[in-house]
Enzyme design. Structure first.
Site, PDB file in Angstrom:
ATOM      1  N   SER A 115       0.905  -1.141   0.176  1.00  0.00           N
ATOM      2  CA  SER A 115      -0.015  -0.046   0.214  1.00  0.00           C
ATOM      3  C   SER A 115       0.861   1.120  -0.074  1.00  0.00           C
ATOM      4  O   SER A 115       2.120   1.154   0.292  1.00  0.00           O
ATOM      5  CB  SER A 115      -0.711   0.109   1.176  1.00  0.00           C
ATOM      6  OG  SER A 115      -0.288   0.340   2.391  1.00  0.00           O
ATOM      7  N   ASP A 116       0.226   2.256  -0.269  1.00  0.00           N
ATOM      8  CA  ASP A 116       0.966   3.590   0.144  1.00  0.00           C
ATOM      9  C   ASP A 116       0.945   3.738   1.303  1.00  0.00           C
ATOM     10  O   ASP A 116       0.425   3.165   1.938  1.00  0.00           O
ATOM     11  CB  ASP A 116       0.540   4.798  -1.004  1.00  0.00           C
ATOM     12  CG  ASP A 116       1.577   5.869  -1.054  1.00  0.00           C
ATOM     13  OD1 ASP A 116       2.441   5.897  -0.279  1.00  0.00           O
ATOM     14  OD2 ASP A 116       1.593   6.844  -2.042  1.00  0.00           O
ATOM     15  N   TYR A 117       1.695   4.746   1.609  1.00  0.00           N
ATOM     16  CA  TYR A 117       2.042   5.159   3.217  1.00  0.00           C
ATOM     17  C   TYR A 117       0.586   5.662   4.023  1.00  0.00           C
ATOM     18  O   TYR A 117      -0.117   6.528   3.443  1.00  0.00           O
ATOM     19  CB  TYR A 117       2.849   6.279   3.304  1.00  0.00           C
ATOM     20  CG  TYR A 117       3.579   6.588   4.790  1.00  0.00           C
ATOM     21  CD1 TYR A 117       4.672   6.268   4.882  1.00  0.00           C
ATOM     22  CD2 TYR A 117       2.924   7.094   5.772  1.00  0.00           C
ATOM     23  CE1 TYR A 117       5.515   6.363   6.116  1.00  0.00           C
ATOM     24  CE2 TYR A 117       3.431   7.276   7.023  1.00  0.00           C
ATOM     25  CZ  TYR A 117       4.941   6.987   6.904  1.00  0.00           C
ATOM     26  OH  TYR A 117       5.287   7.329   8.459  1.00  0.00           O
ATOM     27  N   SER A 129      -2.179   4.148   3.534  1.00  0.00           N
ATOM     28  CA  SER A 129      -3.468   4.191   2.666  1.00  0.00           C
ATOM     29  C   SER A 129      -4.362   3.268   3.104  1.00  0.00           C
ATOM     30  O   SER A 129      -5.552   3.184   2.550  1.00  0.00           O
ATOM     31  CB  SER A 129      -3.100   4.046   0.933  1.00  0.00           C
ATOM     32  OG  SER A 129      -2.605   3.012   0.842  1.00  0.00           O
TER      33      SER A 129
END
Ligand code: NOJ
Length: 755
Positions: free
Chosen positions: A279-281, A283
């Site tokens: 995932s992105d930070y 997210s």
């Protein structure tokens, strides 16, 4: 018991005697065997741990590593730090599974290269690959085995600050660059000690963010998604990318981090991607404010079941996966599959055999002479000459120059917004580069104005250099007063030529740095106006992460160079070009809008029923043309080229055939130069309206004065196709236009048939 004795014989066999040697790759079967063997010994907490990435290496974090509750760390730098953390995993944790240590190596690690939007404009895939190879070598020397790059988001809206991190607006160029970067990072075997695992991000359609506001909603058709935003990801997957990162945005209402359609149906079922998705930070947690999860437990459930294998930073997987499985809400087979993917990549990357960084390499592999040379060459090839009336450039070394502007001697901004482990002190500023060429008494420097930061609250954290005096470079005549326009006017008056360095601070571009105006920030326009009044020849050099609003400039300023942010060798590369040691050869990887109001501006738009025309009842604006100021693919050099003799070697292309087309390109000037020859096509009649042009090939050609060469292209018929309205890929029969061209607006034209 020695560390290696826990591994089956097959693993001992492919452990190389020295890490300097290329690693042997285990077979897929060996890897699957090992993955299942490890999986069979894992508790549910340890499985959730493998799916968890934490930021940093605090004692609390390392304690969780010891407990098997974290499988990856972000931002741990330096071989010693990396090894200390790794030791906790491979010696102290129960299962001894190595960590995977990730970092954002976006355009170089210590040797900072041009920002991606700039380097894509070099159209030099070999050099782009080489730069990533250098970045991988440097990063691994500091213990980093996984980079969160390449960023392959197509960007059509320069209000979006992150447009600077990608390869621009075109899916073909974007795909080529994506594949080159994956190869550069991973090499043929990402287990080699000087290679990193790449991560194509941000999956997907992040660049289509509404209004250009970062993190914003995205609502686009499936057709546009497939034709525009997915191709660079597909190219990365086909090039063997180890990982992908899910994006922050929602796509048609479903956040990218919980989007089963893109993460599983397309990525896994259609493309057969075998690596893992992070995932992105934060997210996963952000699914709550997105409004599709009521709490963190639901967020973890939705992200994992959609196809996000590893959770970056927010800790939701570690915390909630065990109880979700125990309560029966989450099938353990879904967890197992995600763990398999993570373990597979760790094994492919050789982490089990070589978990530790070689402590000696930081001394030898960072910022070498060779890596600086690659940075300088890429910088030379990335900057774009936009105007050169009256051949103001190149500048004779007998001239006196006034070097003026807030970016002329700003080291930090040369690095760009995402400079890895880059350090401002390593950067050569334009002023330093120019002084390296001319006798110091021929250079007059004045900063002129400072660029103020945005008000905090509007764009908190945008760094501005402290208001400075115009001194700094020994031996160059400067004022001791704070930056002011009068000193700039005085310097300009004394010189033959004014070199004016304006633009945006690097901190005004990149993540969370969207802008609603493309004006030169602060008082830079006042500075420009005062200098214009002196009536000296001006070369305006723009450093920025987006095309700025310079509609006024081509008529008033004879020479304009767009440098973007060129990295640590910026100043040398700029001086190389200003004084003609190197001829510019970079091109625009995006269309340059005249004004913010016309965004999005991209060359590969559909024609409409009323194509653009000066006549009122056609698409466009009342108050300006809808043509870009400079088109995609555009860039000048110090010579001129003539295109002729288009030859369509395959006037009729069968559906399984190949388009073959060539043209002659002649250097009609009196200096050697490099042309980026571009191939465009247009399908005249198809079930859906097709773009007026689509890039299908390019080649860099270097020609001596008077020399001509043939640029020849081959394109598979299948690559001329498009999706019909049922989303079936077809190659429509009929007439196609073809151009071999210097940019997306010009070229020699012909037609061919597909039958
Ligand atoms: C957030 C950014 O969107 C992403 O590009 C980056 O890789 C991560 N943070 C990790 O730093």
């Amino acid at each position: 018991m020695g560390r290696l004795s826990r591994f089956p014989l097959c693993f001992l066999l492919f452990a190389a005697p020295s890490i300097a040697l290329a690693q042997q790759q285990p077979s897929d079967e060996q890897i699957e065997h090992r993955v299942n063997e490890i999986l069979g010994r894992m508790s549910i907490d340890e499985k959730a741990g493998q799916l968890t990435q934490a930021a940093g290496n605090s004692p609390e974090t390392l304690e969780k590593v010891r407990q098997g509750k974290i499988g990856s760390l972000l931002g741990v730098l330096g071989a010693k730090n990396a090894n200390d953390a790794q030791r906790v995993a491979v010696e102290d944790s129960r299962l001894k599974i190595p960590l995977i240590l990730g970092f954002d190596v976006i355009h170089g690690f210590r040797t900072v290269f041009p920002v991606p939007l700039a380097s894509a404009g070099s159209f030099d895939l070999k050099l782009i690959e080489q730069a990533e190879q250098v970045a991988a070598k440097e990063a691994t020397s500091a213990g980093v085995k996984w980079t969160f790059a390449p960023m392959v988001d197509i960007g059509r809206d320069p209000r979006w600050g992150r447009i600077v991190e990608g390869a621009g607006e075109d899916p073909y160029l974007g795909s080529q660059v994506a594949a080159a970067k994956v190869k550069g990072f991973q090499g043929r075997n990402m287990a080699d000690p000087d290679r990193v695992i790449a991560c194509a991000k941000h999956y997907v359609a992040y660049g289509a963010t509404e209004g250009g506001r970062d993190y914003n909603t995205v609502d686009i058709s499936e057709k546009l998604l497939r034709e525009m935003y997915l191709p660079p990801f597909r190219a990365a997957v086909d090039a063997g990318v180890g990982t992908l990162m899910s994006a922050f945005n929602d796509l048609n209402g479903v956040p990218a981090t919980a989007n089963r359609h893109t993460l599983t149906e397309i990525l896994r079922d259609e493309w057969k991607f075998q690596g893992f998705v992070v995932s992105d930070y934060d997210s996963v947690h952000e699914l709550i404010p997105h409004g599709i999860a009521g709490d963190d437990s639901e967020a973890a459930l939705e992200a994992l079941t959609a196809g996000v294998d590893m959770d970056m930073a927010d800790g939701d997987y570690a915390k909630y996966i065990p109880q979700l499985v125990q309560s029966g809400r989450l099938q353990s087979s879904i967890v197992d599959e995600a763990v398999r993917r993570v373990l597979r990549v760790k094994l492919q990357a050789g982490l089990f055999e070589h978990p530790y960084a070689d402590l000696g390499r930081e001394k030898t592999d960072l910022l070498t002479r060779e890596s600086r040379q690659v940075a300088r060459k890429l910088a030379q090839e990335s900057l774009v000459l936009l105007e050169n009336k009256g051949q103001v450039l190149p500048i004779g070394k007998d001239k006196t120059v006034a070097v003026i502007g807030p970016l002329a001697d700003d080291k930090a901004s040369q690095l760009g917004p995402w400079a890895g482990n880059g350090q401002a002190k390593d950067a050569v500023t334009p002023l330093e580069g120019i002084i390296g060429r001319l006798n110091k008494d021929r250079v007059f420097y004045a900063k002129g104005v400072d660029i103020p930061p945005y008000e905090s609250g509007l764009a908190a954290g945008v760094a501005a250099p402290a208001p400075s005096t115009a001194t700094g470079v020994r031996g160059v005549e400067t004022s001791k007063r704070p930056a002011n326009i009068e000193d700039a006017v005085k310097a300009a008056t004394k010189a033959d030529i004014v070199l004016l360095f304006v633009g945006e601070l690097a901190g005004m571009t990149g993540e969370a740095s969207s802008r609603s105006s493309f004006d030169l920030p602060g008082d830079q326009m006042k500075l420009v106006d005062r200098l214009l009044a002196i009536q000296k020849p001006i070369v305006m050099v723009i450093e920025s992460g987006r095309p700025l609003d310079i509609r006024w400039a081509p008529e008033r300023i004879p020479a304009i160079i767009q440098t973007w942010y060129l990295g640590i060798e910026a100043g040398n590369a700029i001086a190389d070009v200003l004084f003609g040691d190197v001829s510019p050869s970079g091109r625009l990887a995006l269309s340059w809008p005249r004004s913010v109001g016309e965004i999005p501006t991209y060359y590969n738009h559909n024609n409409t029923g009323r194509p653009s025309s000066p006549d009122r009842w056609h698409t466009g604006y009342l108050d300006q043309t809808s043509e870009p100021l400079f088109p995609f693919g555009y860039g000048l050099t110090y010579t001129s080229f003539h295109y002729s003799n288009l030859r369509i070697e395959s006037p009729i292309v069968s559906h399984d055939g190949t388009l073959q087309v060539s043209a002659d390109v002649e250097n009609t000037g009196d200096r050697e130069g490099t042309e980026v020859v571009q191939l465009y096509v247009h399908d005249r009649v198809a079930p859906t309206s097709r773009p007026v042009r689509e890039l299908k090939g390019f080649e860099r050609l270097t020609l001596r004065p008077g020399e001509h060469k043939t640029a020849a292209f081959k394109v598979l018929a299948n690559d001329l196709g498009s999706y019909d309205s049922q989303l079936k890929w077809i190659v429509p029969a009929g007439t196609y236009d073809v151009w071999i061209a210097a940019d997306s607006r010009s070229g020699v034209h012909g037609t061919f048939e597909v039958r």
